[in-house]
Design a protein around this motif. Sequence first.
Motif, PDB file in Angstrom:
ATOM      1  N   CYS A 104      51.605  39.444  37.656  1.00  0.00           N
ATOM      2  CA  CYS A 104      50.588  39.442  36.603  1.00  0.00           C
ATOM      3  C   CYS A 104      49.829  38.121  36.542  1.00  0.00           C
ATOM      4  CB  CYS A 104      51.215  39.743  35.248  1.00  0.00           C
ATOM      5  SG  CYS A 104      52.390  38.491  34.682  1.00  0.00           S
ATOM      6  N   GLY A 105      50.323  37.094  37.227  1.00  0.00           N
ATOM      7  CA  GLY A 105      49.599  35.836  37.256  1.00  0.00           C
ATOM      8  C   GLY A 105      48.294  35.953  38.005  1.00  0.00           C
ATOM      9  N   ARG A 106      48.172  36.984  38.895  1.00  0.00           N
ATOM     10  CA  ARG A 106      46.946  37.170  39.667  1.00  0.00           C
ATOM     11  C   ARG A 106      46.142  38.370  39.196  1.00  0.00           C
ATOM     12  NH1 ARG A 106      47.730  37.913  45.594  1.00  0.00           N
ATOM     13  NH2 ARG A 106      49.436  39.271  44.981  1.00  0.00           N
ATOM     14  N   ALA A 107      46.736  39.248  38.395  1.00  0.00           N
ATOM     15  CA  ALA A 107      46.063  40.468  37.975  1.00  0.00           C
ATOM     16  C   ALA A 107      44.987  40.144  36.941  1.00  0.00           C
ATOM     17  CB  ALA A 107      47.068  41.447  37.387  1.00  0.00           C
ATOM     18  N   ARG A 108      43.816  40.719  37.123  1.00  0.00           N
ATOM     19  CA  ARG A 108      42.712  40.526  36.191  1.00  0.00           C
ATOM     20  C   ARG A 108      42.049  41.884  35.949  1.00  0.00           C
ATOM     21  NH1 ARG A 108      45.080  36.513  36.185  1.00  0.00           N
ATOM     22  NH2 ARG A 108      44.359  34.337  36.394  1.00  0.00           N
ATOM     23  N   LEU A 109      41.653  42.145  34.692  1.00  0.00           N
ATOM     24  CA  LEU A 109      41.039  43.427  34.348  1.00  0.00           C
ATOM     25  C   LEU A 109      39.816  43.733  35.201  1.00  0.00           C
ATOM     26  CD1 LEU A 109      40.851  45.963  32.653  1.00  0.00           C
ATOM     27  CD2 LEU A 109      39.654  44.619  30.895  1.00  0.00           C
ATOM     28  N   PRO A 110      38.912  42.762  35.451  1.00  0.00           N
ATOM     29  CA  PRO A 110      37.761  43.092  36.307  1.00  0.00           C
ATOM     30  C   PRO A 110      38.164  43.580  37.696  1.00  0.00           C
ATOM     31  CG  PRO A 110      37.376  41.025  35.154  1.00  0.00           C
ATOM     32  CD  PRO A 110      38.808  41.395  34.911  1.00  0.00           C
ATOM     33  N   PHE A 111      39.303  43.102  38.203  1.00  0.00           N
ATOM     34  CA  PHE A 111      39.751  43.536  39.522  1.00  0.00           C
ATOM     35  C   PHE A 111      40.345  44.944  39.455  1.00  0.00           C
ATOM     36  CE2 PHE A 111      40.526  38.760  40.294  1.00  0.00           C
ATOM     37  CZ  PHE A 111      39.183  38.576  40.589  1.00  0.00           C
ATOM     38  N   VAL A 112      40.996  45.277  38.333  1.00  0.00           N
ATOM     39  CA  VAL A 112      41.477  46.649  38.137  1.00  0.00           C
ATOM     40  C   VAL A 112      40.283  47.595  38.071  1.00  0.00           C
ATOM     41  CG1 VAL A 112      42.708  48.220  36.578  1.00  0.00           C
ATOM     42  CG2 VAL A 112      43.583  45.893  36.959  1.00  0.00           C
ATOM     43  N   GLU A 113      39.278  47.198  37.326  1.00  0.00           N
ATOM     44  CA  GLU A 113      38.069  48.031  37.229  1.00  0.00           C
ATOM     45  C   GLU A 113      37.402  48.195  38.591  1.00  0.00           C
ATOM     46  OE1 GLU A 113      35.957  45.738  34.362  1.00  0.00           O
ATOM     47  OE2 GLU A 113      36.801  46.824  32.640  1.00  0.00           O
ATOM     48  N   ASP A 114      37.427  47.138  39.402  1.00  0.00           N
ATOM     49  CA  ASP A 114      36.816  47.206  40.730  1.00  0.00           C
ATOM     50  C   ASP A 114      37.513  48.234  41.606  1.00  0.00           C
ATOM     51  OD1 ASP A 114      35.000  45.940  42.853  1.00  0.00           O
ATOM     52  OD2 ASP A 114      36.986  45.662  43.768  1.00  0.00           O
ATOM     53  N   ILE A 162      53.921  65.741  53.249  1.00  0.00           N
ATOM     54  CA  ILE A 162      53.542  64.342  53.081  1.00  0.00           C
ATOM     55  C   ILE A 162      53.427  63.973  51.610  1.00  0.00           C
ATOM     56  CG2 ILE A 162      51.634  62.701  53.402  1.00  0.00           C
ATOM     57  CD1 ILE A 162      51.011  64.198  55.988  1.00  0.00           C
ATOM     58  N   ARG A 163      53.997  62.828  51.274  1.00  0.00           N
ATOM     59  CA  ARG A 163      53.717  62.152  50.015  1.00  0.00           C
ATOM     60  C   ARG A 163      53.325  60.723  50.389  1.00  0.00           C
ATOM     61  NH1 ARG A 163      54.795  63.986  45.173  1.00  0.00           N
ATOM     62  NH2 ARG A 163      55.161  61.897  44.374  1.00  0.00           N
ATOM     63  N   CYS A 164      52.072  60.402  50.141  1.00  0.00           N
ATOM     64  CA  CYS A 164      51.531  59.099  50.537  1.00  0.00           C
ATOM     65  C   CYS A 164      51.015  58.377  49.300  1.00  0.00           C
ATOM     66  CB  CYS A 164      50.423  59.296  51.572  1.00  0.00           C
ATOM     67  SG  CYS A 164      49.787  57.777  52.313  1.00  0.00           S
ATOM     68  N   ARG A 165      50.722  57.086  49.444  1.00  0.00           N
ATOM     69  CA  ARG A 165      50.149  56.327  48.334  1.00  0.00           C
ATOM     70  C   ARG A 165      49.175  55.290  48.861  1.00  0.00           C
ATOM     71  NH1 ARG A 165      51.608  51.775  50.184  1.00  0.00           N
ATOM     72  NH2 ARG A 165      53.683  50.910  50.027  1.00  0.00           N
ATOM     73  N   ILE A 166      48.211  54.953  48.011  1.00  0.00           N
ATOM     74  CA  ILE A 166      47.416  53.759  48.225  1.00  0.00           C
ATOM     75  C   ILE A 166      47.826  52.795  47.128  1.00  0.00           C
ATOM     76  CG2 ILE A 166      45.500  54.812  49.462  1.00  0.00           C
ATOM     77  CD1 ILE A 166      43.999  55.141  46.916  1.00  0.00           C
ATOM     78  N   ALA A 167      48.022  51.529  47.487  1.00  0.00           N
ATOM     79  CA  ALA A 167      48.637  50.591  46.546  1.00  0.00           C
ATOM     80  C   ALA A 167      47.917  49.246  46.543  1.00  0.00           C
ATOM     81  CB  ALA A 167      50.118  50.411  46.895  1.00  0.00           C
ATOM     82  N   PRO A 168      46.700  49.208  46.024  1.00  0.00           N
ATOM     83  CA  PRO A 168      45.985  47.936  45.957  1.00  0.00           C
ATOM     84  C   PRO A 168      46.596  46.989  44.923  1.00  0.00           C
ATOM     85  CG  PRO A 168      44.779  49.630  44.784  1.00  0.00           C
ATOM     86  CD  PRO A 168      45.915  50.324  45.472  1.00  0.00           C
ATOM     87  N   THR A 169      46.366  45.710  45.113  1.00  0.00           N
ATOM     88  CA  THR A 169      46.756  44.705  44.126  1.00  0.00           C
ATOM     89  C   THR A 169      45.498  44.194  43.427  1.00  0.00           C
ATOM     90  OG1 THR A 169      46.630  42.942  45.779  1.00  0.00           O
ATOM     91  CG2 THR A 169      48.779  43.983  45.433  1.00  0.00           C
ATOM     92  N   PRO A 170      45.518  44.053  42.098  1.00  0.00           N
ATOM     93  CA  PRO A 170      44.335  43.600  41.365  1.00  0.00           C
ATOM     94  C   PRO A 170      44.227  42.079  41.359  1.00  0.00           C
ATOM     95  CG  PRO A 170      46.061  44.140  39.823  1.00  0.00           C
ATOM     96  CD  PRO A 170      46.621  44.436  41.198  1.00  0.00           C
ATOM     97  N   SER A 171      44.154  41.505  42.561  1.00  0.00           N
ATOM     98  CA  SER A 171      44.137  40.051  42.713  1.00  0.00           C
ATOM     99  C   SER A 171      42.789  39.541  43.217  1.00  0.00           C
ATOM    100  CB  SER A 171      45.240  39.617  43.679  1.00  0.00           C
ATOM    101  OG  SER A 171      45.096  40.248  44.932  1.00  0.00           O
ATOM    102  N   GLY A 172      41.826  40.432  43.322  1.00  0.00           N
ATOM    103  CA  GLY A 172      40.500  40.064  43.809  1.00  0.00           C
ATOM    104  C   GLY A 172      39.699  41.324  44.047  1.00  0.00           C
ATOM    105  N   LEU A 173      38.432  41.155  44.405  1.00  0.00           N
ATOM    106  CA  LEU A 173      37.593  42.311  44.715  1.00  0.00           C
ATOM    107  C   LEU A 173      38.013  42.930  46.047  1.00  0.00           C
ATOM    108  CD1 LEU A 173      34.076  40.871  43.752  1.00  0.00           C
ATOM    109  CD2 LEU A 173      35.565  42.331  42.363  1.00  0.00           C
ATOM    110  N   LEU A 174      38.050  44.248  46.107  1.00  0.00           N
ATOM    111  CA  LEU A 174      38.437  44.934  47.328  1.00  0.00           C
ATOM    112  C   LEU A 174      37.442  44.642  48.443  1.00  0.00           C
ATOM    113  CD1 LEU A 174      39.469  48.435  45.948  1.00  0.00           C
ATOM    114  CD2 LEU A 174      40.954  46.505  46.480  1.00  0.00           C
ATOM    115  N   HIS A 175      37.953  44.460  49.666  1.00  0.00           N
ATOM    116  CA  HIS A 175      37.072  44.203  50.800  1.00  0.00           C
ATOM    117  C   HIS A 175      37.089  45.392  51.769  1.00  0.00           C
ATOM    118  CE1 HIS A 175      40.700  43.335  53.051  1.00  0.00           C
ATOM    119  NE2 HIS A 175      40.982  42.274  52.301  1.00  0.00           N
TER     120      HIS A 175
END
Length: 300
Positions: free
Chosen positions: A52-62, A9-22
């Motif tokens: 990148c129009g939705r990406a924000r550093l605080p969301f990456v940190e989250d 298996i090679r798997c990934r998790i791939a969140p987008t930094p467009s908001g706080l994770l729920h």
Amino acid sequence: MNPFPAPHIRCRIAPTPSGLLHVGNGVNFVLAWLLTRLGGGSLKLRIDDADCGRARLPFVEDIFRQLDWLGIDWDEGPSGPDDFSRHFSQLHRLDRYREALAELGSKTQIFPCLCSRKEIQARSTDGLYPGTCRATAAPPADTPHAIRITVPQGSIIRVEEQEIALCRVMGDFVLWRRDGLPAYQLASLVDDIDDRITLIVRGEDLLHSTAAQLFLAQKLEAAPFLDADFRHHPLIRSDGGKKLSKSDNALSLAAMRETGSGPETVYRLAAQQLGLDTNSIATLDGLLAAAKQQKTGAAP
């Protein structure tokens, strides 16, 4: 969901930094981690920030903060926000996405589209792009335009046990956006191909996206992606039955932590997806142990 993935298996998790994770994001990550660890595979963290129009550093940190809270580790990918920005952002891979776009252009019909969303809505009878620009000549290089792929009538893509009429649910979808960045369908596929991903765990709301990416993979003759194991799990919904949204911070993992809740709620929701006894699950290690026990008990 069958909890027993294939070997290698090679798997990934791939969140987008467009908001706080729920909570739904958390359940998805736990399931991907669990299925990978059950199979002795490798897990990659990939943050999809091409938009990148939705990406924000605080969301990456989250993302890193909540993965740490959930106890999820990964074998490949960035160690933190700065490492991500310097070495792993999708914006470093724009040439690779352009290369894939050119390859698609050499193997199938793609075309420039000048239509705005407002124009598409005004002309469409079903909410899909009506094919307005299929025969339009290429615009001047400095004219903003998207690039779409022609999806012929009758295009049927099989995803897990479902046959999806891609022409009816996606139409001629976008590969490259008007702002000069790759669309999600192209960037996600190319990354999965290059990362040699064999297991993709997604919410059922991305079923049509999977069909679109399989359609592209067929054109690119990307055999590993075409042979990947896809798991589309039911969505976690709010008490009112609505799909969870990153725009609703009240439903975020960060908000859960602020109220003193622990991650065991997420673990139990993931256990429920796998048909495990949720009452006995209090930790991530406990969830893994329960899944291993179920796997051993199910073995012939």
